[in-house]
Each structure stands twice: as C-alpha cells, then as structure tokens.
Motif scaffolding. Structure first.
Motif: not given
Length: 578
Positions: A271-278, A416-430, A565-570
């Motif tokens: 909806f209104s919270d979409c654009s996110c480069a990170q 797929s299972l390894r990806t789902a358990k990765h920290a980057f996957y959760k952060r991207s999902g958030l 969304c503006a923060a530097n990546a890990a």
C-alpha cells in the motif's frame, strides 16, 4: 476283434491330428496378437505425454507415469492436490472465546508455466473429484452474468480496475502462460468450502431468515455491508479469479454478487509503504549467495541445462538456461499434471506432432507474466556457467530421467530451505511486508472495536506469503516454497470472561503462532480447541501492536521504515555463509 483294434487305431490318429491342428492354430493366433501389440506400442501417436516417437520411448513413457507419480510425490506437494487441502488446526469455535474476524492471505491456484514450454499431453483441466463443484460454479456464473463476446468465459461487469476481467480460465484443459487453470479454480473452490465450514457460521456471514424475507423487497447489493467482507487482489487474472472462486463457496450467492474487489498495486500488498532500496540490496545479496552454491555443483548445472534444453523454448543466441528455478517451474508443469517425463531428438528438436499439439499450451498472449521465480544468475554480478558440463550436454537425443529430476529438485529445495533460514531473508521480508502487516493490524483493530468488518481476503502470489512469513519468523520444512492455493489465516478472538482480545496464526491448517517471536513461549497461552482435547495457541493482540510500533525495525538497526530503507547494508556475505 482285429476289426475293432484297427478302428481304434484310426480314431487315435484322427484325434492326434485334430489336437495338433488346434495347437498350431492357437500358436499362430498368439503370434499375430503379440505382433499387433508391438506395432501399437511403436506408434508415436498411440502414447500419451512426451516422447521422441521411438518404440522404447513410447512404451516406457506409458508405463512410467504411475511409478513417477509415486516417486515425485514429495515435489508434487507444492502442486496442492485436492486431498492435501484439508482442515487441520483451523479454529473458528473455541470454548469461552468469540471469533471476531479473520484475515486470510492466499496464493492463487494452479497456473500455466511462466516460460514457453515444449510439451504435449498435459491436461490442466478439472480433477475428477472436483468436477461437480466446478460445474456448479460455472452454472452459477452463466445464470447470473452475461458474456459480451459470447465466449466460453464470463466477465466481471462492475466499475473499477477489474472491469472486463474474465471470471473463468479461457481453456478447459490447457495451461496458458501464467494463467489460472481449471485445476486452479477447483483448488480455490475447495479451499473456500473449508473456510465456509470453519468461519462462515461463526462470523455470521450466512444469510439469516429475516434477511431472506428482506430479499424479496431489496436488491442483492443491500444484503451485504460494503465493509463486512473486504477483498484485495493484485491486478492479475490468476489472483482475481482465485479470490472469486474461494469467495463463491465461502459466501451465500447474494453476498457473492454484492462483492467489491479492491486492487493492490504491489505483490507485497504494501500500500503506502512500498519503496525501499535496501530490500532490493538484500535480495540481490541472497541471490549472489545462491549463485555461489550453484556454481559449486557442476552436476546440478549439467542437469539444469539438460532438462531446461528439453523443456524450455530457448533460442541458441539466448545463452541457454541460466535459472534453475525457471527450469523447476517448467518441470512442475509436467509433474503437477501427471504427464510423462519429456524426451527430445538430436539438437533438442521434437517431432512435428508435438509442436502441433502444443498450441493450447504456448500460443496464448500473456498479460500476467510478471511473477518470475528468483533469478539466480541474471541478477547482479553472477558468474558465467562453466564451459564444460561433465554429466550431460545441451544437445543430443534422449529423455529426462527420474534421477535428473531428483538432482535438480533436491538442490533447489535445499537452497530454498537455507535461504529461508538466512538473516538476509528475514530482513528483506521485514522491509517488504511492513506495509502489509500495518494493514493487517489496522483491520484487527477495526474488528475488536465493533466495526462491521468480519472477513478480509488478500489474494496474492508466492512472493506475498514469502515476505509475510519471513517477517513473522515462520519457517516451514518447505523453506521459502509456497504451494498453490496456500493460505495464512489470522484469527481474531475476544475472551468471553474478561473481554481481552487475542489472535492466532494458521498456515495451511497448521497452528504456527508459537513460531512468531512476539508470541512464543510465555508470551501466549494454550486453550482447548475442540471436544477431542486439541489445543490452540492464542497471542495477545497487544503483542503484535507493540511489535509493529516498537520492535519491528530492531533487526535492521533502525527505528522507522524510512531509516531502515536508507541504511547502509551489512557487510558482504562470505562465500560459505550458507
């Protein structure tokens, strides 16, 4: 006496000749029968599924369908066969608790492949055990609507973004590119029946006797408050048709006719919270990690090229097959519809009869082909595929073997299972799911404040549910794989004893409330779900409100969406981080 013996001798000779003649006749007849069967098996037009037209290919293809279906059952689970769609831990009636509302997120049903596939003999039509339900839905549409063009599918005639959208798939048995199939319609009708049994009576979605009397003096549109059932879907025919099929079996006919469908402009329902480069940065880095895993597996690369070269219609100057998930999607078109494994002739060519019979599958103009599988090798700084492929080559003739399917599917399942358990996957999902979770919490607050809203449906894609489950920390044994017609339900309850409000989360019929960080352990409690002693986990609704406003961005070292969304990546991941 001599005369008698002579007569017996003649009779014995006669009987010997007679039995010998009968035996020779049966032998000749058996040989002709065997030769006729062999000729039939050798006829390319007599076999179903794929084949190069040779005797051995046709016979093997016809004999291997049943055994292949059993062998590949674990992969076909994502095809969502109807017996798999059942009621399990779903709630609705909990003693001492009143169901206030339900928010349901679904993935669309069975669809055609996302890439042009060289295949024949695939039937994406209605399964035998769902034919009556689909026919009932089709009859209802024909009786309540009219078709402007006179074609075999009707159209949504209400003003709005979905005006003119077809309500049914265009073909009975075909698998058009990216389009919902009749099997997909059957799946969502079946899920709708389950939701009807669980939620409709408790939420009061069924017409009351006084409402039936009022129907004589009112139009159907007055029987349903516009906020009682809220429907959101992306602007794809497959999600739109899936939503309406589910709601047909969930709601009474008059309420179905009164529905208004709202559009989400994003697969993430942000909806209104979409654009996110990170989020794009994190997604790219996950792909790079997956690339490294793939490049280390020469055997999988070779199998990917072989299966992809057999199934996908790539031209030579396209560089061959580079995305294993694209090949898996094409392979599932075969496995989900009980077709035999494909074969090809030298240089990847197929018999002319195969191409002629494939028109219904591939020659469809596709306006919905944007739900692409994760591309491992075409995004970012992907490495080129090795020049030598030790096990298989992209040319030559032969068939895709079960061992090839196992190698490719096992690799992508593990990835797929390894990806789902990765920290980057959760952060991207958030980041991707923030807008949707805000939307869900907003409707939860409406439900507990006495608003008329009782049921909210989000009809989306596998990406939709991946983002949402990642943000909530829900990890299943399938990893990031989301089956067709999957459902994620948020059930909102009020305690009859002390008027507090709680919710639970059910994924494909399984209670996953305890997997959510802010609901695990002592943060929620168990209640009796039914007379058989089954339990249900209830999480205070204040937990998800506090999570959204106070703790949501903590894993991202930020305090709000804009900052995250503006923060530097890990730091870039190491090669062996998976």
């Amino acid at each position: 006496m001599k005369l008698l013996l002579k007569e017996l001798t003649h009779l014995r000779t006669f009987y010997c000749y007679m039995f010998l003649s009968i035996w020779i006749f049966l032998l000749i007849a058996g040989m002709y029968r065997y030769m006729g069967n062999a000729e039939h098996l050798g006829n390319p037009g007599s076999g179903g599924g794929f084949g190069t037209g040779t005797d051995s290919d046709s016979a093997a293809g016809a004999a291997a369908v049943d055994s292949s279906a059993q062998r590949f059952a674990k992969y076909c689970a994502r095809c969502a066969p109807l017996p798999q769609l059942t009621r399990l831990d779903d709630g609705g009636l909990l003693e001492g608790w009143q169901l206030q509302g339900v928010l349901l997120v679904i993935r669309h049903g069975d669809r055609g492949p996302m890439s042009h596939v060289q295949a024949s003999g695939i039937n994406c039509g209605v399964p035998a055990d769902a034919d009556s339900l689909v026919q009932r839905y089709r009859n209802f549409l024909h009786n309540s609507s009219s078709s402007a063009s006179g074609s075999n599918h009707l159209y949504w005639n209400k003003v709005g973004p979905f005006h003119g959208f077809p309500l049914l798939p265009a073909t009975e048995r075909g698998c058009p590119l990216g389009q919902l199939t009749y099997k997909g319609i059957a799946q969502l009708l079946h899920v709708g029946e389950i939701m009807h049994q669980i939620y409709a009576p408790t939420l009061g979605l069924l017409l009351k006797p006084n409402a039936l009397r009022a129907a004589q003096d009112s139009t159907p549109h007055t029987l349903l408050n516009s906020d009682e059932v809220v429907v959101f879907t992306t602007r794809y025919r497959r999600t739109f048709q899936s939503a309406l099929a589910l709601l047909y079996t969930l709601l009474p006919a008059d309420k179905w006719l009164a529905l208004n469908v709202r559009e989400s402009h994003s697969m993430a329902f942000c909806f209104s919270d979409c654009s996110c480069a990170q989020s794009a940065v994190l997604h790219k880095r996950l792909n790079l990690l997956a690339d490294r895993q793939l490049q280390q597996r020469a055997d999988v690369l070779a199998v990917m090229q072989w299966i992809g070269g057999t199934l996908l219609q790539h031209t030579p100057n396209e560089g061959g097959v580079t995305n294993p998930f694209e090949v898996v999607d094409a392979m599932l078109t075969v496995l989900c519809h009980d077709a035999s494994l494909p074969c090809r002739r030298r240089n990847g060519s197929q018999p002319s009869s195969t191409r002629a019979n494939n028109q219904e599958l591939v020659d469809v103009i596709n306006i919905d082909q944007d739900e692409a599988a994760p591309n491992l090798l075409q995004e970012g700084e992907a490495a080129a595929a090795p020049a030598e492929q030790p096990l298989l080559t992209g040319e030559g003739e032969g068939c895709v073997e079960p061992a090839h399917v196992d190698a490719l599917m096992s690799f992508t399942d593990e990835l797929s299972l390894r990806t789902a358990k990765h920290a980057f996957y959760k952060r991207s999902g958030l980041l991707r799911a923030y807008g949707m979770i805000r939307h869900i919490v907003g409707y939860m607050l409406k439900m507990i404040s006495g608003d008329r809203t009782k049921f909210v449906l989000y009809s989306g894609h596998d990406w939709t549910m991946q983002y949402l489950t990642a943000a909530l920390g829900i990890v299943t044994r399938e990893g990031q794989i989301i089956a067709y017609a999957s459902r994620l339900a948020f059930e909102v309850y009020r305690s009859e004893a002390h008027t507090d409000y709680y919710f639970r989360v059910v994924y494909n019929g399984r209670d996953v409330t305890q997997q959510i960080d802010f609901c695990e352990g002592g943060k929620s409690f168990r209640v009796t779900r039914d007379s058989r002693g089954n339990k249900a986990d209830l999480c205070p609704i204040e937990n998800i409100i506090r999570f959204l406003h106070e703790d949501y961005f903590a894993p991202l070292n930020a305090t709000n969406f804009k900052e995250a969304c503006a923060a530097n990546a890990a730091n870039p991941p190491k090669a062996n981080e998976f």
